[in-house]
Write a protein that holds these residues in place. Structure first.
Motif, short mmCIF file in Angstrom:
data_model
loop_
_atom_site.label_atom_id
_atom_site.label_comp_id
_atom_site.label_asym_id
_atom_site.label_seq_id
_atom_site.Cartn_x
_atom_site.Cartn_y
_atom_site.Cartn_z
N LEU A 74 0.84 -1.20 0.00
CA LEU A 74 0.00 0.00 0.00
C LEU A 74 0.87 1.25 0.00
CD1 LEU A 74 -2.74 -1.17 2.57
CD2 LEU A 74 -2.94 -1.04 0.07
N GLY A 75 0.23 2.39 -0.14
CA GLY A 75 0.95 3.67 -0.18
C GLY A 75 0.19 4.63 -1.06
N GLY A 76 0.46 5.91 -0.93
CA GLY A 76 -0.25 6.93 -1.71
C GLY A 76 0.04 6.81 -3.19
N PRO A 77 -0.69 7.56 -4.01
CA PRO A 77 -0.46 7.52 -5.46
C PRO A 77 0.94 8.02 -5.79
CG PRO A 77 -1.97 9.32 -4.83
CD PRO A 77 -1.76 8.50 -3.61
N VAL A 194 4.05 -0.61 3.50
CA VAL A 194 3.40 0.69 3.24
C VAL A 194 4.46 1.71 2.87
CG1 VAL A 194 1.90 2.48 4.19
CG2 VAL A 194 1.60 0.11 4.92
N PHE A 195 4.38 2.20 1.63
CA PHE A 195 5.34 3.20 1.15
C PHE A 195 4.77 4.59 1.39
CE2 PHE A 195 6.32 -0.61 -1.32
CZ PHE A 195 7.67 -0.73 -1.02
N GLU A 196 5.60 5.43 2.03
CA GLU A 196 5.09 6.75 2.42
C GLU A 196 6.01 7.88 1.95
OE1 GLU A 196 2.67 6.26 6.41
OE2 GLU A 196 4.78 5.75 6.69
N CYS A 197 5.38 8.96 1.49
CA CYS A 197 6.10 10.17 1.05
C CYS A 197 5.31 11.39 1.54
CB CYS A 197 6.09 10.27 -0.47
SG CYS A 197 6.98 9.04 -1.35
N PRO A 198 5.94 12.54 1.58
CA PRO A 198 5.16 13.76 1.78
C PRO A 198 4.24 13.96 0.57
CG PRO A 198 7.51 14.20 2.05
CD PRO A 198 7.39 12.81 1.53
N GLU A 199 3.11 14.65 0.83
CA GLU A 199 2.10 14.81 -0.23
C GLU A 199 2.67 15.42 -1.51
OE1 GLU A 199 -1.81 15.80 1.40
OE2 GLU A 199 -2.01 17.18 -0.31
N GLU A 200 3.59 16.40 -1.32
CA GLU A 200 4.10 17.08 -2.54
C GLU A 200 4.92 16.13 -3.41
OE1 GLU A 200 4.57 18.08 0.57
OE2 GLU A 200 6.69 18.50 1.01
N VAL A 201 5.48 15.10 -2.78
CA VAL A 201 6.25 14.12 -3.58
C VAL A 201 5.30 13.24 -4.39
CG1 VAL A 201 7.93 12.21 -3.48
CG2 VAL A 201 8.16 14.15 -1.91
N TYR A 202 4.21 12.80 -3.74
CA TYR A 202 3.20 12.02 -4.49
C TYR A 202 2.76 12.80 -5.73
CZ TYR A 202 2.22 9.23 -0.18
OH TYR A 202 2.28 8.41 0.91
N ILE A 203 2.43 14.08 -5.48
CA ILE A 203 1.88 14.89 -6.57
C ILE A 203 2.93 15.08 -7.68
CG2 ILE A 203 0.97 17.19 -7.18
CD1 ILE A 203 -0.23 17.25 -4.29
N MET A 235 -5.69 4.60 4.74
CA MET A 235 -4.93 4.64 5.99
C MET A 235 -5.64 3.89 7.14
SD MET A 235 -2.04 5.56 5.25
CE MET A 235 -1.26 5.55 6.86
N PRO A 236 -6.98 3.94 7.25
CA PRO A 236 -7.63 3.10 8.28
C PRO A 236 -7.34 1.61 8.10
CG PRO A 236 -9.16 4.78 7.49
CD PRO A 236 -7.94 4.87 6.62
N ILE A 237 -7.14 1.18 6.86
CA ILE A 237 -6.83 -0.25 6.61
C ILE A 237 -5.41 -0.54 7.11
CG2 ILE A 237 -6.64 -2.05 4.82
CD1 ILE A 237 -9.52 -0.85 5.33
N VAL A 238 -4.51 0.43 6.87
CA VAL A 238 -3.14 0.26 7.38
C VAL A 238 -3.18 0.13 8.90
CG1 VAL A 238 -0.91 1.43 7.65
CG2 VAL A 238 -2.09 1.50 5.43
N ASP A 245 0.00 -6.34 13.83
CA ASP A 245 1.46 -6.34 13.80
C ASP A 245 2.03 -6.85 12.46
OD1 ASP A 245 3.79 -5.69 15.00
OD2 ASP A 245 4.08 -7.61 16.02
N LEU A 246 1.35 -6.47 11.39
CA LEU A 246 1.80 -6.97 10.08
C LEU A 246 2.43 -5.87 9.21
CD1 LEU A 246 -1.16 -9.33 9.05
CD2 LEU A 246 1.18 -9.98 9.57
N VAL A 247 2.44 -4.62 9.73
CA VAL A 247 2.82 -3.50 8.86
C VAL A 247 4.29 -3.12 8.98
CG1 VAL A 247 2.43 -1.01 8.47
CG2 VAL A 247 0.48 -2.53 8.86
N LYS A 248 4.92 -2.88 7.81
CA LYS A 248 6.24 -2.24 7.77
C LYS A 248 6.08 -0.97 6.96
CE LYS A 248 8.87 -5.44 9.70
NZ LYS A 248 9.18 -5.27 11.09
N ARG A 249 6.30 0.17 7.62
CA ARG A 249 6.22 1.46 6.91
C ARG A 249 7.60 1.81 6.36
NH1 ARG A 249 2.00 5.61 8.93
NH2 ARG A 249 0.48 4.35 10.07
N ILE A 250 7.63 2.27 5.14
CA ILE A 250 8.91 2.57 4.49
C ILE A 250 8.87 3.99 3.93
CG2 ILE A 250 10.42 1.90 2.55
CD1 ILE A 250 9.23 -0.93 2.89
#
Ligand SMILES: Nc1ncnc2c1ncn2[C@@H]1O[C@H](COP(=O)(O)OP(=O)(O)OP(=O)(O)O)[C@@H](O)[C@H]1O
Ligand SMILES: Nc1ccn([C@@H]2O[C@H](COP(=O)(O)O)[C@@H](O)[C@H]2O)c(=O)n1
Length: 275
Positions: A74-77, A194-203, A235-238, A245-250
């Motif tokens: 998972l992760g933002g667009p 879960v891949f995460e970035c600041p919003e401006e990076v997604y955009i 994000m509620p699913i994350v 205890d299954l999530v690894k955020r990156i």
């Protein structure tokens, strides 16, 4: 020619499977190893297919296939899910299934009854009903499981298992509920990356990709909606999986190589635990 039919006892929505269309389609493309799923209630029809293909028809039942491992991604667009899945798949041999890619393919399939509905959801950044997405995912998983099972044919029961990266799923509560209902413990969910970035990076990434992707949703208007869906529905699913205890955020705002290295460390540790 060989035809593979998988009997699925537990999918009620395929009960009215359009067998005539199926046979017609096969007639037009008679050279393929064809794999499709039908429900238990269609068993009589299976014998019809079997006769049609001179008994050159193999039947598998998901319940007798080995339980595959699944990693949800998972992760933002534009977070880099697809990019990292490709790299993981090359290194570790996982089968990469992207829910978004499967939906886009279905949307572009001539005669698909879901084409317009999918197009509308993609443009609006909203989530397609799980019955459609789950069916596409399951068919893709089954095709791969059958190929693996074939490799060990000769055993009474196939022993090979599959390792799947399911990219972009489950994206909301409906996805999660549908997955539990249709798939549930038939697979082993090992991890949620879960891949995460600041919003401006997604955009920035999606708009840059939009210069050549041809995607209907790589534009500022769709991006706003996709980000909203990500924040309020995914994000509620994350959080749900975090409780298990299954999530690894990156942090995927780093370079592709740095992100990949962290993925490798996580996967190696998962494999060591699984031994
Ligand atoms: N770590 C990175 N640094 C810079 N660019 C990246 C990185 N990872 C991916 N990209 C680029 O960003 C864009 C989006 O990447 P990708 O398609 O992998 O994201 P995604 O999460 O699968 O997106 P979506 O959910 O919208 O399909 C692509 O053009 C890709 O080449
Ligand atoms: N589980 C999903 C996954 C995707 N969609 C729709 O497809 C769009 C694009 O998905 P990507 O993963 O390629 O970004 C997404 O915005 C949704 O409209 C979906 O409905 N369900």
């Amino acid at each position: 020619m060989s035809v593979i039919v998988i009997i699925k006892r537990w999918l009620s929505y395929s009960r009215n499977f359009p067998l005539n269309l199926y046979l017609k389609r096969l007639n037009q493309q008679p050279t393929v190893n064809y794999c499709h799923t039908v429900s238990f209630s269609n068993i009589q029809r299976i014998s019809l297919i079997n006769r049609f293909f001179n008994n050159n028809c193999k039947m598998y039942d998901w319940n007798n296939l080995p339980r595959p491992n699944v990693i949800f991604v998972l992760g933002g667009p534009g977070a880099g899910k697809g990019t990292q899945c490709n790299l993981i798949s090359k290194k570790f041999g996982h089968v990469h299934l992207s829910a978004g890619d499967l939906l886009r393919k279905e949307q572009n399939t001539a005669g698909s009854q879901y084409g317009e509905l999918i197009a509308e959801h993609i443009k609006n950044g909203t989530i397609v009903p799980v019955e459609i997405t789950c069916k596409l995912l399951m068919n893709a998983m089954l095709e791969n499981m059958i190929s693996l099972a074939k490799m060990v044919e000769g055993n009474d029961k196939p022993i090979a298992t599959g390792n799947f990266l399911i990219d972009g799923f489950p994206r909301n509560q409906d996805n999660l509920d549908g997955w539990q209902k249709f798939v549930g413990d038939k697979v082993n969910v090992q991890l949620v990356l879960v891949f995460e970035c600041p919003e401006e990076v997604y955009i920035a990434r999606c708009l840059k990709r939009g210069q050549h992707s041809g995607r209907a949703d790589d534009n500022p208007e769709s991006m706003k909606k996709r980000l909203d869906t990500h924040l309020n529905q995914t994000m509620p699913i994350v959080k749900y999986y975090e409780k298990l205890d299954l999530v690894k955020r990156i942090d995927s705002s780093r370079s592709i190589k740095e992100v990949h290295e962290e993925c490798c460390t996580i996967l190696q540790s998962l494999m060591a635990q699984a031994k």
